[in-house]
Design an enzyme around this catalytic site. Structure first.
Site, PDB file in Angstrom:
ATOM      1  N   SER A 132       8.903   1.294  -7.182  1.00 22.06           N
ATOM      2  CA  SER A 132       7.865   2.220  -7.628  1.00 22.06           C
ATOM      3  C   SER A 132       8.516   3.518  -8.086  1.00 22.06           C
ATOM      4  O   SER A 132       9.624   3.854  -7.652  1.00 22.06           O
ATOM      5  CB  SER A 132       6.892   2.529  -6.480  1.00 22.06           C
ATOM      6  N   TYR A 145       4.513   4.226   2.027  1.00 20.01           N
ATOM      7  CA  TYR A 145       4.770   3.563   0.743  1.00 20.01           C
ATOM      8  C   TYR A 145       6.023   4.126   0.086  1.00 20.01           C
ATOM      9  O   TYR A 145       6.892   3.377  -0.369  1.00 20.01           O
ATOM     10  CB  TYR A 145       3.561   3.744  -0.176  1.00 20.01           C
TER      11      TYR A 145
END
Length: 248
Positions: A132, A145
């Site tokens: 990401s 995350y």
């Protein structure tokens, strides 16, 4: 053009989002594709689908052995299974932290571990880890995350170093805001969605197929000298910030 002809590709998180887009793109390029997911596959799934919880090491080992027994090899592994969570350190429960780490990071390690045996034996393979932009840089209220995706970067580099001798290439993708089921909570907030999309220099969010196109390159022989890289597929988000309105 069949860029993956005679290749066997395994894709975790293959029932939706970026994983499903990779499954479809790879199948269109001639690969025999196995999709793995804890959820159910769509009716038009173009390959073999198997249920898998990437947190379960025994199940991961068995599924990878089943794939090798059926197809004789694994040439490509895409680790796209992942979950999101929101909260700072003081807002994140230990259970939520562990769930995100187990699926996003440990799950990618486990599937790689049991796919690598085939790749080492055949002296070749490509592993693609879906990270990401928030593994490249942080953001607020997203600690579990962010950390899990930062770990994906180091997992990618470490495996590229450890298995390069066997002609195994390991690379990562760092998507920006992509229109997937995982980002539905962003789309549910119109104002935030517009703001987040505007931070991408192309002034829009991306589609799963745009990530799958880059995954295809990394999976193919065209990327034969590319390994250990984290490639941002983010519409220019990680290029920096702009402070003036975009030109019209």
């Amino acid at each position: 053009m069949a860029r993956l002809q005679n290749k066997v590709a395994v894709v975790t998180g293959g029932a939706s989002g970026i994983g499903l887009a990779c499954v479809r793109r790879f199948a269109a390029e001639g690969a025999q594709v196995v999709g793995l997911d804890i959820g159910s596959a769509p009716a038009d799934f173009p390959g073999l689908f198997m249920t898998l919880d990437v947190r379960d090491e025994a199940q991961v080992q068995q599924v990878m052995q089943d794939v090798i027994s059926r197809f004789g090899r694994i040439d490509i592994l895409v680790n796209a299974a992942g979950v999101a969570d929101q909260g700072s350190v003081t807002q994140t429960t230990t259970a939520n932290w562990q769930r995100v780490m187990d699926i996003n990071l440990t799950g990618s390690m486990l599937t790689s571990k049991y796919a690598l045996a085939s790749m080492v034996e055949q002296r070749g393979g490509s592993i693609i880890n879906v990270g990401s932009i928030f593994g490249l840089q942080g953001c607020d209220g997203n600690v579990a995350y962010n950390v899990s995706k930062g770990g994906i970067n180091q997992l990618t580099r470490s495996m590229a170093i450890d298995y390069g001798y066997a002609n195994i290439r390991v690379n990562g993708l760092c998507p920006g805001l992509i229109e997937t089921p995982m980002t539905s909570m962003v789309r549910d907030n119109d104002a935030f969605h517009a703001f987040f999309a505007s931070q991408h220099m192309l002034s829009r969010s991306g589609q799963p197929e745009e990530v799958a196109n880059v995954a295809l390159f990394l999976a193919s022989d065209e990327a034969s000298f590319v390994s250990g890289q984290m490639i941002a597929v983010d519409g220019g988000f990680s290029a920096g910030r702009r402070f003036a309105p975009p030109a019209q």
